[in-house]
Structures are given as C-alpha cells and as structure tokens.
Design a protein around this motif. Structure first.
Motif, PDB file in Angstrom:
ATOM      1  N   VAL A   1      53.332   1.884  78.751  1.00  0.00           N
ATOM      2  CA  VAL A   1      52.323   1.816  77.623  1.00  0.00           C
ATOM      3  C   VAL A   1      51.994   0.005  78.499  1.00  0.00           C
ATOM      4  CG1 VAL A   1      51.812   0.834  75.837  1.00  0.00           C
ATOM      5  CG2 VAL A   1      53.651   2.458  75.603  1.00  0.00           C
ATOM      6  N   LYS A   2      52.360  -0.598  78.976  1.00  0.00           N
ATOM      7  CA  LYS A   2      52.162  -2.139  79.677  1.00  0.00           C
ATOM      8  C   LYS A   2      51.351  -1.603  80.632  1.00  0.00           C
ATOM      9  CE  LYS A   2      55.998  -4.817  79.276  1.00  0.00           C
ATOM     10  NZ  LYS A   2      57.487  -5.726  79.467  1.00  0.00           N
ATOM     11  N   VAL A   3      51.680  -1.069  81.827  1.00  0.00           N
ATOM     12  CA  VAL A   3      50.656  -0.426  82.460  1.00  0.00           C
ATOM     13  C   VAL A   3      49.572  -0.086  82.117  1.00  0.00           C
ATOM     14  CG1 VAL A   3      50.003   1.136  84.688  1.00  0.00           C
ATOM     15  CG2 VAL A   3      52.880  -0.114  84.658  1.00  0.00           C
ATOM     16  N   TRP A   4      49.353   0.777  80.937  1.00  0.00           N
ATOM     17  CA  TRP A   4      48.058   1.233  80.640  1.00  0.00           C
ATOM     18  C   TRP A   4      47.198   0.351  79.998  1.00  0.00           C
ATOM     19  CZ3 TRP A   4      45.093   5.181  81.824  1.00  0.00           C
ATOM     20  CH2 TRP A   4      45.738   6.539  82.190  1.00  0.00           C
ATOM     21  N   ALA A   5      48.003  -0.852  79.296  1.00  0.00           N
ATOM     22  CA  ALA A   5      47.593  -1.650  78.510  1.00  0.00           C
ATOM     23  C   ALA A   5      46.523  -2.988  79.431  1.00  0.00           C
ATOM     24  CB  ALA A   5      48.522  -2.441  77.810  1.00  0.00           C
ATOM     25  N   LYS A   6      47.222  -2.992  80.629  1.00  0.00           N
ATOM     26  CA  LYS A   6      46.783  -4.429  81.240  1.00  0.00           C
ATOM     27  C   LYS A   6      45.871  -2.995  81.855  1.00  0.00           C
ATOM     28  CE  LYS A   6      48.094  -6.202  86.092  1.00  0.00           C
ATOM     29  NZ  LYS A   6      48.778  -5.860  86.371  1.00  0.00           N
ATOM     30  N   TRP A   7      45.444  -2.384  82.981  1.00  0.00           N
ATOM     31  CA  TRP A   7      44.582  -1.640  82.728  1.00  0.00           C
ATOM     32  C   TRP A   7      43.174  -1.436  82.005  1.00  0.00           C
ATOM     33  CZ3 TRP A   7      43.662  -3.107  87.982  1.00  0.00           C
ATOM     34  CH2 TRP A   7      44.975  -3.421  89.058  1.00  0.00           C
ATOM     35  N   GLY A   8      43.734  -1.049  81.238  1.00  0.00           N
ATOM     36  CA  GLY A   8      42.938  -0.659  80.223  1.00  0.00           C
ATOM     37  C   GLY A   8      42.515  -2.249  79.814  1.00  0.00           C
ATOM     38  N   MET A   9      42.694  -3.374  79.461  1.00  0.00           N
ATOM     39  CA  MET A   9      41.788  -4.507  79.650  1.00  0.00           C
ATOM     40  C   MET A   9      41.618  -5.069  80.117  1.00  0.00           C
ATOM     41  SD  MET A   9      43.969  -7.545  77.980  1.00  0.00           S
ATOM     42  CE  MET A   9      44.949  -7.192  77.083  1.00  0.00           C
ATOM     43  N   ILE A  10      41.934  -4.637  81.449  1.00  0.00           N
ATOM     44  CA  ILE A  10      40.823  -5.525  82.957  1.00  0.00           C
ATOM     45  C   ILE A  10      39.916  -4.518  82.864  1.00  0.00           C
ATOM     46  CG2 ILE A  10      40.618  -5.094  84.937  1.00  0.00           C
ATOM     47  CD1 ILE A  10      43.881  -6.077  84.775  1.00  0.00           C
ATOM     48  N   GLY A  11      39.670  -3.355  82.553  1.00  0.00           N
ATOM     49  CA  GLY A  11      38.622  -2.711  82.443  1.00  0.00           C
ATOM     50  C   GLY A  11      37.610  -2.201  81.808  1.00  0.00           C
ATOM     51  N   GLY A  12      37.889  -2.671  80.522  1.00  0.00           N
ATOM     52  CA  GLY A  12      37.182  -2.526  79.165  1.00  0.00           C
ATOM     53  C   GLY A  12      36.498  -4.600  79.117  1.00  0.00           C
ATOM     54  N   VAL A  13      36.958  -5.695  79.771  1.00  0.00           N
ATOM     55  CA  VAL A  13      36.475  -6.576  80.181  1.00  0.00           C
ATOM     56  C   VAL A  13      35.610  -6.230  81.179  1.00  0.00           C
ATOM     57  CG1 VAL A  13      37.250  -9.076  80.516  1.00  0.00           C
ATOM     58  CG2 VAL A  13      38.498  -7.522  79.049  1.00  0.00           C
ATOM     59  N   LEU A  14      35.539  -5.621  82.260  1.00  0.00           N
ATOM     60  CA  LEU A  14      34.693  -5.830  83.579  1.00  0.00           C
ATOM     61  C   LEU A  14      33.591  -5.211  83.165  1.00  0.00           C
ATOM     62  CD1 LEU A  14      33.960  -5.417  86.152  1.00  0.00           C
ATOM     63  CD2 LEU A  14      35.440  -3.647  86.736  1.00  0.00           C
TER      64      LEU A  14
END
Length: 449
Positions: free
Chosen positions: A99-112
C-alpha cells in the motif's frame, strides 16, 4: 568593452545582488545605451519603444492569472486534493508495504499530472500548488516521502511542459516570445516545427526527473508527522461550479487549439482565457460581487512576471539600438572560429546565468535572442538548431533559480508545515537534476539538428 556585454553584466550583477529585476533591466539598458553613445534621450526612447513589444504577452499572462483564480474559486483544485487524500489516506498504510508503494507512486503521478496540466490543459500556473499540496503533506510525512523528490516533480511539470508543448503557457513561451523574437532578429522560422526543435532538450528534463525519483531521492526521509500544516480547512465543494469550471477549461483549451491549427492571427491564449472568464461570470460560477476580487487577485498573481517581460523587451530594444550586436557577433565568431560545439556550449551557459539572475525564462528570451540569432547564423547553425539553442538557453536556469516561480511555488506548498527549506530542498535539487541534463541535451540538439 562592448556595450551589449557591459549592459548584460550590469543586469546580471544587480540581479545577483537581489536588486529588483525590473530595475536591474532598466539600469542595464541605461548603462548599455550611454556606453554606446546613444545619449540619455535616445536610450530612453529606444527603451520605451521596446516596451510595447511585451504588452500583448503581459496581457495574456494577466488574463490567464484571472482565469486561474476563477478555476481555483470554483473548488476544482480542492476537489482534486480531496480525491487524492481519500485514495491515499489508508489506515493500512502503516502496516502494508504494498500500500505504501502504491500510495507513494500514486501521489507522485497525480501531482505530476496536475503540474503538467497547469501549464497547458488547465492553465492555472502555480495557483494549484497552495491548494493541492498542503493537504497532502501529512500523508507524505507518514510515507516518509522525500519532499525533494516532490519538488523535482512539481518543477519538472512547470518547466518542461511550457518549453515543449505549444498550448497555454507553452504558446506564450514558444510562439509569442521565442519565435516572435527570432523573427524580429531577422531569421524566418515560420516553417520550423517547434516540437521537433525542443524534443531533445525536453528529453534531458525527463532523464533528470527519473534520476531524482529512482536514484537521488529514492530512500525514505523522516518528517514530523505531528507538525501543524498552515492551510485553510477544505471548503464545501459546489458540484455545479466544478462542472462549469470543467466546461470553461475545455472551452479555453478547444479555442486555443482551434485557433492554433487554423493559423489565425488572433491571440489564441487571449481569446481562450476571455471565453473561459465569460463562462464563469455568465453562469454565475463567479458572482458579480466576487468577480472583481477574483479577477484582480489572479492578475496580481501574474503582474510581476508581466512587468518583467515588458521590461525585458525594452532592454532588448536598447541592445539593438546600440548597433553593437554585429561587432559582438563578429568578435565571438572569430573567437570560436569553426568550433560550433564550443559556441553552442557558451551560448547555453550564458542563458543559464541570465535566467538564474532574472528568475524568469520568459523574460530571458528577448534579452538573448537579439545576440544569439546573428551569432547562430554566422556560425552556420540551421534554423532548427537555432530555435533549439535559444529555446534551451531561455529555459535553462528557470529550474534552480531562487527567484523563479518554478521553485518558489513548490516551496510555498511543501513548506506549509515548516519542514522544507527553499534553498536546500528545492533550489539545489532542481538545479542539479534539471539544469545539468538540460545543458547537455541542449548541446546535443545544437550538434545534431
């Protein structure tokens, strides 16, 4: 000393000494004009005549600022923030690595994605950052996500998009300023495809972002999860206003695209922003009583950049009036001889220094174009390579400049809880990961295009 060189040095030194860039541009132009023997009156006349060249660009910027504020007023950016929070704020985050990995990259992707859209599709510039980022800081801290990586993501979206995609702010940078000033300097680039000229420099930015995310700032970084975030509480979202905002964004984007495709002489950005603003007012998404506050606030947000661009056009006009560009070009050509590689590197390095001093790539182009176009022609660079060199030289330094919106904006959002330093956590990381790859990629483009 050549008057053009002296004026640029004066402008740079004053900017580094934190003299306001508008005053630095004026004083630099004054020194250059007087050194060239123009006299005070002729220098002032040349400067004033040049100011008119930046008026349309500044007006487009002001209206886009108003449009950005209207979009923010609708609650759309806050809705995006709430959606990200709902998706990422999971109770299992503390126990599940997956969940941490998905949350991290999901946040990075959304902000990008939002950062990219803020320059072209939803042209709100940095207005989305104080609305979107502060609510996400608690989750970033819990994930131990290095905020230097997020600063890199934000700056990448703010810079790379306008220097590559000719829509929104990219339309201003690439066509109104870059191509406009090259044409003024005597080189016809109307048939030069801008994306073909800028794809290699843009690739350098992509490589820098990948290195920042997967190598430099990959490891977890501890933050105080109990720190108070200085942000207003999320307001109630009016779905009707959000829908109107989406319609206005689509209308603005569609009009810009259509006018660009048909090759209309009308300013597509100006017309698109006006239509979007009218939709907000006519539909009541922005009430009449709030219209002045919303629109004035947006224009104020962009006013400084507009004044800088206008002043830069005046500076460029004085440089041309000195008649010392040709001797400078001849001397520089003799210095480099047939070594196009050294000449390209020198031009890109000067662009980096100028933009670092001014803090705005949009304001750098009018200053350097008057010198670089005849120099590129004298050294035998193709029109495609000339566009790439000047475009890259203008964009260099926007990432990594302490006074740039592309670094000030990310810091404003990421430091809402007082745990993100502007110089150490935004300026230095973005300088290393974007200016160095962009310098290398711009040089490659100059050699192969």
């Amino acid at each position: 000393m050549n008057a053009v060189v002296l004026s640029v040095l004066v402008m740079l030194i004053l900017s580094v000494m934190r003299v306001h860039v508008v005053l630095a541009l004026f004083l630099g132009a004054l020194v250059g004009g007087l050194t060239a023997g123009l006299g005070l009156e002729a220098t002032m006349v040349a400067f004033q005549d040049g100011l008119a060249g930046g008026a349309k660009i500044a007006l487009s910027y002001a209206l886009l600022g108003a449009f950005a504020m209207a979009v923010a007023h609708s609650g759309l950016p806050q809705l995006l923030a709430n959606w990200l929070i709902a998706k990422l704020d999971n109770d299992d985050m503390s126990t599940s690595d997956k969940v941490k990995v998905w949350a991290k990259w999901g946040m990075i992707g959304g902000v990008l994605l939002m950062s990219i859209m803020s320059q072209n599709l939803i042209p709100v510039h940095i207005a989305f950052i104080p609305l979107l980022i502060p609510p996400l800081l608690v989750i970033m801290s819990r994930l131990k996500l290095d905020r230097r990586a997020m600063a890199s993501v934000l700056t990448f979206g703010l810079v790379t998009t306008y220097m590559f995609l000719p829509i929104g702010f990219g339309k201003i940078f690439l066509y109104d300023i870059l191509y406009g000033n090259i044409q003024k300097s005597g080189l016809d680039v109307s048939d030069v495809p801008v994306m073909q000229a800028m794809w290699i420099p843009a690739l350098g930015m992509v490589i820098g972002l990948i290195i920042a995310l997967t190598v430099t700032y990959r490891k977890p970084r501890d933050y105080d999860t109990t720190a108070v975030v200085d942000v207003e509480q999320p307001k109630e979202i009016d779905k009707k206003k959000v829908m109107i905002a989406l319609v206005a964004i689509v209308a603005c984007f569609a009009i810009q695209t259509w006018l660009t495709i048909v090759g209309s002489d009308a300013d597509s950005l100006l017309v698109g922003a006006l239509v979007g603003l009218c939709l907000f007012v006519i539909t009541g998404a922005v009430k009449w009583k709030d219209a002045e506050h919303v629109f004035t606030g947006g224009m104020k947000m962009m006013a400084l950049i507009g004044f800088i661009m206008i002043s830069a056009q005046g500076f460029a006009a004085v440089m041309q009036a000195t008649d010392q560009i040709a001797p400078l070009v001849e001397g520089t050509s003799a210095l480099f001889g047939n070594n196009k590689g050294m000449a390209a590197f020198a031009m890109l390095l000067v662009g980096l220094l100028v933009t670092m001093g001014i803090g705005s790539s949009f304001s750098t182009l009018p200053i350097i174009t008057a010198i670089y176009v005849p120099l590129c022609l004298a050294l035998g660079f193709s029109p495609l390579a000339t566009v790439s060199i000047i475009g890259t030289a203008g964009a260099l330094g926007d990432a990594g400049s302490p006074a740039s919106d592309s670094t000030l904006g990310p810091t404003a959002g990421l430091n809402a809880d007082g745990q993100h330093d502007h110089m150490r956590d935004t300026v230095i990381p973005t300088f290393i990961h974007f200016n160095i790859p962009l310098l290398a990629a711009g040089w490659v483009a100059a050699m192969v295009l």
